[in-house]
Scaffold this motif. Sequence first.
Motif, PDB file in Angstrom:
ATOM      1  N   ASP A 153       0.340  53.110  12.155  1.00 37.88           N
ATOM      2  CA  ASP A 153      -0.842  52.290  12.411  1.00 37.88           C
ATOM      3  C   ASP A 153      -0.948  52.071  13.924  1.00 37.88           C
ATOM      4  O   ASP A 153      -0.067  51.456  14.538  1.00 37.88           O
ATOM      5  CB  ASP A 153      -0.648  50.962  11.663  1.00 37.88           C
ATOM      6  CG  ASP A 153      -1.791  49.983  11.909  1.00 37.88           C
ATOM      7  OD1 ASP A 153      -2.587  50.186  12.855  1.00 37.88           O
ATOM      8  OD2 ASP A 153      -1.879  49.005  11.150  1.00 37.88           O
ATOM      9  N   ALA A 154      -2.030  52.587  14.520  1.00 39.55           N
ATOM     10  CA  ALA A 154      -2.158  52.543  15.985  1.00 39.55           C
ATOM     11  C   ALA A 154      -2.415  51.145  16.507  1.00 39.55           C
ATOM     12  O   ALA A 154      -2.379  50.920  17.721  1.00 39.55           O
ATOM     13  CB  ALA A 154      -3.285  53.471  16.430  1.00 39.55           C
ATOM     14  N   THR A 155      -2.675  50.191  15.612  1.00 39.28           N
ATOM     15  CA  THR A 155      -2.965  48.838  16.084  1.00 39.28           C
ATOM     16  C   THR A 155      -1.704  47.962  16.115  1.00 39.28           C
ATOM     17  O   THR A 155      -1.747  46.844  16.601  1.00 39.28           O
ATOM     18  CB  THR A 155      -4.035  48.140  15.202  1.00 39.28           C
ATOM     19  OG1 THR A 155      -3.481  47.881  13.907  1.00 39.28           O
ATOM     20  CG2 THR A 155      -5.277  48.999  15.064  1.00 39.28           C
ATOM     21  N   GLN A 156      -0.605  48.467  15.556  1.00 40.67           N
ATOM     22  CA  GLN A 156       0.624  47.656  15.513  1.00 40.67           C
ATOM     23  C   GLN A 156       1.646  48.173  16.526  1.00 40.67           C
ATOM     24  O   GLN A 156       2.168  49.280  16.365  1.00 40.67           O
ATOM     25  CB  GLN A 156       1.277  47.726  14.130  1.00 40.67           C
ATOM     26  CG  GLN A 156       0.459  47.165  12.979  1.00 40.67           C
ATOM     27  CD  GLN A 156       1.289  47.148  11.691  1.00 40.67           C
ATOM     28  OE1 GLN A 156       2.467  46.768  11.695  1.00 40.67           O
ATOM     29  NE2 GLN A 156       0.685  47.559  10.586  1.00 40.67           N
ATOM     30  N   ASP A 157       1.960  47.355  17.535  1.00 37.75           N
ATOM     31  CA  ASP A 157       2.933  47.776  18.547  1.00 37.75           C
ATOM     32  C   ASP A 157       4.257  48.219  17.943  1.00 37.75           C
ATOM     33  O   ASP A 157       4.844  49.206  18.366  1.00 37.75           O
ATOM     34  CB  ASP A 157       3.245  46.604  19.500  1.00 37.75           C
ATOM     35  CG  ASP A 157       2.197  46.486  20.591  1.00 37.75           C
ATOM     36  OD1 ASP A 157       1.692  47.538  21.028  1.00 37.75           O
ATOM     37  OD2 ASP A 157       1.884  45.353  20.995  1.00 37.75           O
TER      38      ASP A 157
END
Length: 346
Positions: A48-52
């Motif tokens: 998931d590209a939104t979760q660091d």
Amino acid sequence: MTMSENNSPFQRGLLPQGTEAADRAMALLADGQLVALPTETVYGLAADATQDKSVAGIFQAKGRPSFNPLICHVDSTTMARSLAHFDARADHLTKHFWPGGLTLVLPRNSKAPISELSTAGLDTVALRCPDSSFTRSIINRLQRPIAAPSANPSGLLSPTRAADVRSAFSIEAVPLVVDGGPCPVGLESTIVACNPGAPLILLRPGAVTREQLEAVLEGEPIEDHETNANDQITPVAPGMLTSHYAPRAQVRLVLDEVPAIKTNDAILTFAGRILPGQTAATTSLDLSASGDCMEAAANLFSMLRQLDAQQPDTIHVVPPPRQGLGVAIYDRLQRASAPRNNDARD
Ligand code: TXA
Ligand code: MG
């Protein structure tokens, strides 16, 4: 649990693309874990590209230097437009080449919820809409972009088969590999930077050829990365890491000089070329006996991998002509044959 359950494909972390794989992939990605997904170019190691934290998992699993930003995969131009600024050229290129093997580096929308780690802190973002309908449907269900570099340990060959990915990572690091069959293109996407007011820049040659780009650009110039004056600054584009896409054996390109072939060497040839000194006992494969660059691209990484598995000292490679897809093949071969530098790998 019965024996057969224990040995079920999911227990071994590999599932064919389909409903079960989709459900498992969704659950893992939403939970911040990594899943290897098929694309038409090469397999991607997705998070998931939104979760660091999830994105950090990619760098950790690949052993990748964190300054190197990742491509965010989208399900549609609608999702892409919510993440970045599109000018007329970006519109035009995506109309022609999406879904497909073209990645655009665009000014990032400052409100886009993309992890800073994914873009390596840059104010641009690399976006691609892959051709695999399975992978697009995962992104669509998640309603978030997926960061996915090629699913190989840093510096090694990109994977074009699910089994290549499965054998490279532990189940703990990558709980699921989705098998979508061999990647039809077999080479990474072409990357083009599209900054408003500046010429387009070809950052990495790849699946979409310069000729194909020019055919739709109607005279709009596209510069090669090397000719761009701002060369020194990051973003480090893929291709800029000199040693890259490398098998464990030494790789030598057969150019003008005929190499001395030793007993423990292997040969990767093209269009049936036989090298002087090659014997019947020399391990050899042909990228495309008929001299077809599309076939050669699809075979490149898997054949290098097959030869490498025989543990030769050196793989001598006869490169295809540098035209069309041959440009990207040559680029990858040059990187595979460059002196190894452990600091800068992808
Ligand atoms: O075909 C592909 O592109 C595959 C599949 C999985 O989609 N992905 C892939 O990703 O090759 P990766 O991460 O191995 O290569 C992406 C390259 C990176 O080396 C990085 O340098 C460059 O894209 N990149 C990413 N974001 C960038 C940015 N904002 N500016 C310049 N280059 C960027
Ligand atoms: Mg890669």
